[in-house]
Design a protein around this motif. Sequence first.
Motif, PDB file in Angstrom:
ATOM      1  N   UNK A  56       0.842  -1.204   0.000  1.00 13.12           N
ATOM      2  CA  UNK A  56       0.000   0.000   0.000  1.00 13.12           C
ATOM      3  C   UNK A  56       0.875   1.251   0.000  1.00 13.12           C
ATOM      4  N   UNK A  57       1.929   1.232   0.816  1.00 15.80           N
ATOM      5  CA  UNK A  57       2.865   2.360   0.837  1.00 15.80           C
ATOM      6  C   UNK A  57       3.532   2.528  -0.520  1.00 15.80           C
ATOM      7  N   UNK A  58       3.953   1.424  -1.110  1.00 13.75           N
ATOM      8  CA  UNK A  58       4.617   1.472  -2.414  1.00 13.75           C
ATOM      9  C   UNK A  58       3.724   2.131  -3.461  1.00 13.75           C
ATOM     10  N   UNK A  59       2.472   1.731  -3.526  1.00 12.49           N
ATOM     11  CA  UNK A  59       1.554   2.282  -4.530  1.00 12.49           C
ATOM     12  C   UNK A  59       1.277   3.753  -4.245  1.00 12.49           C
ATOM     13  N   UNK A  60       1.111   4.106  -2.993  1.00  3.77           N
ATOM     14  CA  UNK A  60       0.886   5.524  -2.651  1.00  3.77           C
ATOM     15  C   UNK A  60       2.054   6.380  -3.117  1.00  3.77           C
ATOM     16  N   UNK A  61       3.274   5.889  -2.892  1.00  5.29           N
ATOM     17  CA  UNK A  61       4.444   6.659  -3.306  1.00  5.29           C
ATOM     18  C   UNK A  61       4.606   6.690  -4.820  1.00  5.29           C
ATOM     19  N   UNK A  62       4.221   5.619  -5.506  1.00  8.21           N
ATOM     20  CA  UNK A  62       4.210   5.648  -6.975  1.00  8.21           C
ATOM     21  C   UNK A  62       3.390   6.828  -7.472  1.00  8.21           C
ATOM     22  N   UNK A  63       2.237   7.020  -6.861  1.00  7.75           N
ATOM     23  CA  UNK A  63       1.328   8.083  -7.291  1.00  7.75           C
ATOM     24  C   UNK A  63       1.875   9.458  -6.914  1.00  7.75           C
TER      25      UNK A  63
END
Length: 305
Positions: free
Chosen positions: A188-195
């Motif tokens: 979830x953190x990874x995807x948030x930071x991708x965005x």
Amino acid sequence: MKPVPEELRDGPFTNATARSLGFSAQDLTGARFRRLFRGVHVAADLPVSFALLVRAALLVLPDDALASHLTALRLWGLGVRSVLPLHFSTNSAAQVRRDDIRLHRRRGRLRMAVRDHIGCTGPDRTYVDLATIVSLVELVQAADHLIHRGHTSRSQLRSYLDRCHLDGVVRARRAFAYVRERAESPMETLIRLMLVFARLPEPECNQEILDACERFVARCDLVYWRWRVIVEYDGAWHERSKQQRARDRTRRENLERLGWTVVVVLEDDLRSPKAIVWRVHTALRDNGYEGARPLFNAMWTRWFA
């Protein structure tokens, strides 16, 4: 054949211990033993857990050595990168030249915490130490995890960063700006930071969605309230039963009935991270977002692609 005594069956042991019990170097190469590190063996029928591997490494390190960096983080519940090499810190002048063990000499006093009966650096110190060897994204994942599991708090970690002067603290402070209290999983953190690093607006973490009568509908990973877009990571989709999948589908339909657009990211989608960002951007745009298109600079590509 000489029976293996209890002293050699309960855990890892050094060659010196084996010799003191009458076992030669040739005995240790037999089927009854397994080599873990140079000079350290274990009974072959003893399961090798991560904690046992760390205890084995400590047998060849200074007495004050503590698990640190990535090894301490794994003891605190999050595995980032591979298990080996194991990382330890010491205040002694000892040096260890091994491919599978990294011993960090520290000038500042080491304070010991205990996880799985193993001495290690505390969560706040572990976060700062990590800043010397991992990426900014991995740093945020580590802090989000440590806070979510209750090993530290955002305010406690912030206070620690303000007063410490350790190697890595400047980088740790920079990463801390992206740490969120409600983040609950590394993916979830990874995807948030991708965005966020692609210059899209930042979603809120783990929000409860209610219907018009304020009845609970779902708790969602990443939520854009303004544009009524939800982003969810579903890494276990392929492992679920038909009944579980049906419940997931009903939950999603209930959200869509309330006017939400749901973007589901599966584990396989992570192979094409730019496509994830574009899917979210399209959902936002279709719901009224008028901001800039995603920007994938060299740093974004280094971290995610």
